[in-house]
Design a protein around this motif. Structure first.
Motif, short mmCIF file in Angstrom:
data_model
loop_
_atom_site.label_atom_id
_atom_site.label_comp_id
_atom_site.label_asym_id
_atom_site.label_seq_id
_atom_site.Cartn_x
_atom_site.Cartn_y
_atom_site.Cartn_z
N GLN A 41 -2.32 -6.88 -6.97
CA GLN A 41 -1.75 -5.54 -6.85
C GLN A 41 -1.90 -4.74 -8.14
O GLN A 41 -2.17 -3.54 -8.11
N THR A 42 -1.72 -5.40 -9.26
CA THR A 42 -1.88 -4.74 -10.56
C THR A 42 -3.32 -4.31 -10.77
O THR A 42 -3.59 -3.19 -11.23
N PHE A 43 -4.24 -5.18 -10.43
CA PHE A 43 -5.67 -4.85 -10.56
C PHE A 43 -6.03 -3.68 -9.66
O PHE A 43 -6.80 -2.79 -10.05
N TYR A 44 -5.47 -3.67 -8.45
CA TYR A 44 -5.72 -2.57 -7.52
C TYR A 44 -5.20 -1.25 -8.06
O TYR A 44 -5.85 -0.20 -7.93
N ALA A 45 -4.04 -1.28 -8.69
CA ALA A 45 -3.46 -0.07 -9.26
C ALA A 45 -4.30 0.48 -10.41
O ALA A 45 -4.42 1.70 -10.59
N THR A 48 -8.74 0.98 -8.52
CA THR A 48 -8.61 1.13 -7.07
C THR A 48 -9.93 0.98 -6.33
O THR A 48 -10.06 0.15 -5.41
N LEU A 49 -10.93 1.78 -6.70
CA LEU A 49 -12.21 1.75 -5.98
C LEU A 49 -12.90 0.41 -6.12
O LEU A 49 -13.49 -0.11 -5.16
N LEU A 50 -12.85 -0.16 -7.31
CA LEU A 50 -13.49 -1.46 -7.53
C LEU A 50 -12.84 -2.53 -6.69
O LEU A 50 -13.53 -3.39 -6.11
N MET A 51 -11.52 -2.50 -6.58
CA MET A 51 -10.80 -3.50 -5.80
C MET A 51 -11.16 -3.38 -4.32
O MET A 51 -11.40 -4.40 -3.64
N VAL A 52 -11.20 -2.15 -3.81
CA VAL A 52 -11.54 -1.94 -2.40
C VAL A 52 -12.96 -2.42 -2.13
O VAL A 52 -13.22 -3.12 -1.14
N ALA A 53 -13.90 -2.05 -3.01
CA ALA A 53 -15.29 -2.44 -2.84
C ALA A 53 -15.46 -3.96 -2.90
O ALA A 53 -16.19 -4.56 -2.10
N ALA A 54 -14.77 -4.58 -3.86
CA ALA A 54 -14.87 -6.04 -4.00
C ALA A 54 -14.28 -6.75 -2.78
O ALA A 54 -14.87 -7.71 -2.27
N PHE A 81 -3.16 -3.67 -0.03
CA PHE A 81 -3.38 -2.27 0.33
C PHE A 81 -2.30 -1.69 1.25
O PHE A 81 -2.28 -0.47 1.49
N GLY A 82 -1.45 -2.54 1.82
CA GLY A 82 -0.47 -2.06 2.79
C GLY A 82 -1.00 -2.16 4.20
O GLY A 82 -2.20 -2.36 4.42
N PRO A 83 -0.13 -2.03 5.21
CA PRO A 83 -0.55 -2.27 6.60
C PRO A 83 -1.58 -1.28 7.14
O PRO A 83 -2.47 -1.68 7.89
N VAL A 84 -1.48 -0.01 6.78
CA VAL A 84 -2.40 0.98 7.36
C VAL A 84 -3.78 0.91 6.73
O VAL A 84 -4.78 0.65 7.41
N MET A 85 -3.87 1.14 5.42
CA MET A 85 -5.17 1.09 4.75
C MET A 85 -5.74 -0.32 4.75
O MET A 85 -6.96 -0.51 4.80
N GLY A 86 -4.85 -1.32 4.70
CA GLY A 86 -5.32 -2.69 4.78
C GLY A 86 -6.05 -2.96 6.09
O GLY A 86 -7.09 -3.63 6.11
N THR A 87 -5.50 -2.44 7.19
CA THR A 87 -6.16 -2.59 8.49
C THR A 87 -7.51 -1.88 8.50
O THR A 87 -8.50 -2.40 9.02
#
Length: 228
Positions: A41-45, A48-54, A81-87
């Motif tokens: 979660q800290t890395f995502y904060a 953000t874009l790198l975490m999503v892409a990875a 990412f949470g339930p919505v964006m995670g899905t």
């Protein structure tokens, strides 16, 4: 062309071999996810874009090569990412990975398999071509059929790519949301069996039967039309 196919097959086998050689599966466990949730979660904060892409890259490779860990990755999507964006991320990545597996089977393995089993696949080809989206939705919604086997089986038929992509994307949303939403409440999960309860599995089965209704109705109508 054959050399390109050989390179692709060898690359896929090398990735699979590397996964098991490095024992990367040890990171795809419920215990590992719980232990590293705050770090992720800290890395995502911070990135953000790198975490999503990875995340999506890993999920695509896992699905495309039928590696272990799909459930943990879906839980991770909810935890990070949470339930919505995670899905959104999990379903999109799983759909892309499934499509790659579908294409891999169709263009690299299809000819060899059809030479041996072509006659047996003819009936399935016809049903999928005429009512493919309904059958595919049923297969995706009912959790009795392994995800990767559906990708491989569909690739051996004449099911259009667009139909496969749409049926896969919409068919895995309910199941994907269940696991991603569970990941958002990770602390309450002690075992993966806590997620796939009998009620949840029954709900998926019911959705799958609803998806089959148009196909069953068409068969019933055609049978009555041809009956003298």
């Amino acid at each position: 062309m054959k050399s390109k196919k050989i390179i692709l097959v060898l690359t896929g086998l090398a990735i699979v071999a590397l996964f098991f050689y490095l024992d990367l599966g040890r990171y795809l466990t419920l215990e590992s996810l719980k232990a590293n949730r705050q770090l992720l979660q800290t890395f995502y904060a911070d990135h953000t874009l790198l975490m999503v892409a990875a995340f999506m890259g890993v999920y695509i490779i896992q699905t495309g090569l039928a590696l272990p860990g799909a459930t943990i990755l879906s839980l991770s999507a909810g935890a990070i990412f949470g339930p919505v964006m995670g899905t959104v991320y999990a379903v999109s990545a799983a759909s892309i990975g499934a499509t790659l597996a579908f294409l891999f089977t169709r263009y690299l393995l299809r000819d060899a398999v059809l030479r041996r089993f072509g006659n047996r696949l003819e009936g399935m080809n016809k049903e999928l071509e005429e009512r493919g989206i309904n059958y595919l939705l049923f297969l995706r919604l009912v959790p009795l059929f392994p995800f990767f086997l559906i990708n491989l089986a569909a690739g051996l038929t004449r099911l259009p790519l667009r139909t496969f992509m749409l049926g896969t994307f919409f068919g895995i949303i309910p199941g994907g949301f269940v696991y991603v939403n569970a990941g958002a409440s990770l602390a309450s999960i002690n075992d993966l069996s806590d997620i796939a309860s009998a009620r949840v599995l029954g709900s998926f089965a019911l959705l799958g039967l609803f998806a089959l209704i148009p196909a069953l109705y068409a068969q019933f109508k055609n049978r009555n039309t041809t009956t003298p």
